[in-house]
Design an enzyme around this catalytic site. Structure first.
Site, mmCIF file in Angstrom:
data_model
loop_
_atom_site.group_PDB
_atom_site.id
_atom_site.type_symbol
_atom_site.label_atom_id
_atom_site.label_comp_id
_atom_site.label_asym_id
_atom_site.label_seq_id
_atom_site.Cartn_x
_atom_site.Cartn_y
_atom_site.Cartn_z
ATOM 1 N N ARG A 162 -13.137 12.211 4.910
ATOM 2 C CA ARG A 162 -11.869 12.952 5.107
ATOM 3 C C ARG A 162 -11.481 13.692 3.832
ATOM 4 N NH1 ARG A 162 -8.032 8.547 5.971
ATOM 5 N NH2 ARG A 162 -6.422 10.134 5.983
ATOM 6 N N SER A 212 -6.418 4.156 8.551
ATOM 7 C CA SER A 212 -7.097 3.892 7.281
ATOM 8 C C SER A 212 -6.368 2.779 6.525
ATOM 9 C CB SER A 212 -7.115 5.194 6.465
ATOM 10 O OG SER A 212 -7.408 4.938 5.122
ATOM 11 N N HIS A 263 0.845 -1.192 0.000
ATOM 12 C CA HIS A 263 0.000 0.000 0.000
ATOM 13 C C HIS A 263 0.874 1.233 0.000
ATOM 14 C CE1 HIS A 263 -4.239 1.191 0.495
ATOM 15 N NE2 HIS A 263 -3.724 2.328 0.918
ATOM 16 N N ASP A 276 -13.643 2.273 7.186
ATOM 17 C CA ASP A 276 -12.644 3.073 6.457
ATOM 18 C C ASP A 276 -13.241 3.641 5.182
ATOM 19 O OD1 ASP A 276 -10.010 4.139 5.776
ATOM 20 O OD2 ASP A 276 -10.140 2.694 4.153
HETATM 21 N N1 URA Z 1 -4.251 5.685 1.623
HETATM 22 C C1 URA Z 1 -5.264 5.220 2.398
HETATM 23 O O1 URA Z 1 -5.753 4.118 2.181
HETATM 24 N N2 URA Z 1 -5.687 5.984 3.396
HETATM 25 C C2 URA Z 1 -5.163 7.185 3.675
HETATM 26 O O2 URA Z 1 -5.601 7.815 4.620
HETATM 27 C C3 URA Z 1 -4.118 7.675 2.870
HETATM 28 C C4 URA Z 1 -3.670 6.899 1.829
#
Ligand code: URA
Length: 478
Positions: free
Chosen positions: A179, A194, A93, A172
């Site tokens: 957000r 997140s 990620h 999330d």
């Molecule tokens: N990637 C995510 O999945 N969440 C975030 O808050 C920032 C980047």
């Protein structure tokens, strides 16, 4: 029973929330009993007052457990049986950047090497792009997989990428979208929870995090990027996962293109062995890190032990491990295998299989069809001569968003065809009126504003600076 108003006030006044209070907020927002306006106020209170590490871990767990937690043991068993070895399932990620399309390169590369990659990706957030938005620029592509077909695809092809459908980390999904439009993205606890809630729910045993640092990242400086990396690694370890965070540069866009369909085409270029050097190099380095971690069990030679189990400082683009030849030998061997599957077309073939498996038209890969193209291609010219010494990369991301490549409101539709071609890297010498970038636009007025952002983003000097901005990888946290 708690009152959401009291909890907002508690956080606004700098209080520390208990596990029960955090679960009340997360579950209440997920089931709709807490409205957007209260959650927005709460997120803003967190943004100003922060959360301590313990609250961040509790927030992550509450979000991960807000829905199903995937059990990938069946995938592992079936892949292990067919490959005759014990391969660990891996996920990656990025914390978010501009022009960052490494997932779409790394997934097929590792699948071609027999390493199963499970990926739950997000949409664009603020000025940063999202993998799901990029993939959805492919006609027919569906990222809304059921858990069953997600697992089945990983077993068959070795790589699947889905959005947060159904019941995987639903908290999330809702909080992320809120957000994005309430100025509460760039907070370490909110980013860490997140990302890690999705990673824990998606079930991989090994997680490699690409923590972006610089003007186009949410973390602008090394110390905050490092803090974010450390908290995510520690959350993963507490939950029994093997986690590595690579802190990489985002002081200029990654690769040559920013924008959804443009970036997908750039992925194809890289998988054909061409394309931007920095993008290829970072993809290879991240993939090597993932490959070694995924095969750790197979070799019986714990990577974490041989790499000294320390944070590894990096100079330039060099992966400097512990300095021992054995380590760099393993890295070199992993990089060689990665480059081989790019050279011999196996990674591109995996990409084709992956796109087809998720319903996408693969014609654009071999040129029999093309992705949606923008109406205008408009060059942005440099206003002065000199060396390009810095780039406000966030402004480049905002330029793309303004063209229609991202969202300003939750309900905004993405225009997949728009974006920016970046014509120079930091350190390049340019002349006045050279083409700095090319806009791919469908609206001339929007293009005018985007051109202004791009001109403002780049700074030139007569002399080069110290080169700190040109590093690709700053540090690896294990
Ligand atoms: N990637 C995510 O999945 N969440 C975030 O808050 C920032 C980047």
């Amino acid at each position: 029973m708690y009152s959401m108003n009291d909890l907002i006030l508690k956080k606004r006044n700098g209080g520390v929330l208990t596990e029960e209070e955090i679960r009340y907020i997360v579950n209440g927002y997920t089931d709709g009993s807490i409205p957007d306006y209260q959650m927005s106020a709460f997120l803003m209170a967190v943004w100003f007052k922060g959360m301590n590490d313990d609250e961040t871990v509790k927030l992550t767990m509450a979000m991960a457990e807000s829905g199903d937690m995937l059990d990938l043991s069946k995938v592992k068993k079936s892949i292990g049986e067919s490959a005759g070895k014990n391969m660990r399932i891996i996920d990656k990620h990025s914390t978010g950047g501009v022009g960052d399309k490494t997932t779409l390169i790394i997934g097929p590369v590792l699948a071609a090497l027999g390493v199963p990659v499970v990926k739950m990706s997000g949409r664009g957030l603020g000025h940063t792009g999202g993998t799901i938005d990029k993939l959805e620029s492919i006609p027919g592509f569906s990222s809304a997989l059921s858990e069953e077909s997600f697992i089945d695809q990983v077993k068959r092809i070795g790589f699947a990428d889905m959005c947060q459908t159904g019941n995987l980390a639903p908290a999330d999904k809702k909080i992320y979208a809120l957000r994005d439009v309430t100025g509460t993205v760039d907070n370490i606890s909110l980013i860490a929870s997140s990302i890690m809630s999705k990673k824990l729910a998606a079930g991989a045993e090994v997680i490699v995090l690409d923590v972006k640092c610089g003007s186009g990242a949410f973390m602008k400086d090394i110390s905050s990027a490092k803090k974010l990396a450390e908290i995510m690694v520690s959350i993963g370890k507490k939950c029994g996962r093997s986690v590595t965070a690579v802190i990489s540069d985002m002081n200029e866009p990654l690769g040559r293109f920013v924008g959804n369909s443009l970036e997908v085409m750039e992925v194809v270029e890289i998988l054909k062995g061409c394309g931007d050097e920095r993008l290829r190099e970072l993809s290879v380095k991240l993939a090597a890190e993932m490959l070694l971690l995924a095969e750790e069990d197979v070799s019986g030679d714990k990577l974490s032990e041989i790499i000294n189990n320390k944070n590894v400082p990096h100079t330039g683009t060099e992966i400097a491990c512990s300095g021992e030849e054995k380590d760099s030998g393993r890295y070199n061997a992993a990089e060689k295998r990665i480059k081989e599957v790019i050279q011999n077309g196996k990674a591109l073939q995996k990409f084709r299989e992956f796109v087809a498996a998720q319903g996408g038209d693969t014609g654009f890969i071999d040129g029999s069809s093309s992705l949606e193209a923008a109406k205008y291609m408009i060059p942005v010219r440099a206003s002065e001569s000199g060396i390009l010494v810095s780039c406000d990369t966030e402004k480049i991301g905002l330029a793309s968003l303004h063209l229609g490549g991202g969202r300003e409101k939750i309900s905004d539709e993405i225009d997949p065809s728009v974006g920016i071609e970046i014509c120079h890297h930091l350190g390049d010498k340019i002349e006045k009126n050279d083409t700095l970038a090319i806009l791919y636009a469908n609206d001339e007025a929007k293009a005018e504003t985007a051109a202004k952002f791009i001109k403002e983003a780049y700074k030139t000097e007569a002399e080069p600076t110290d080169g700190e901005n040109h590093k690709l990888i700053y540090e690896i946290i294990r």
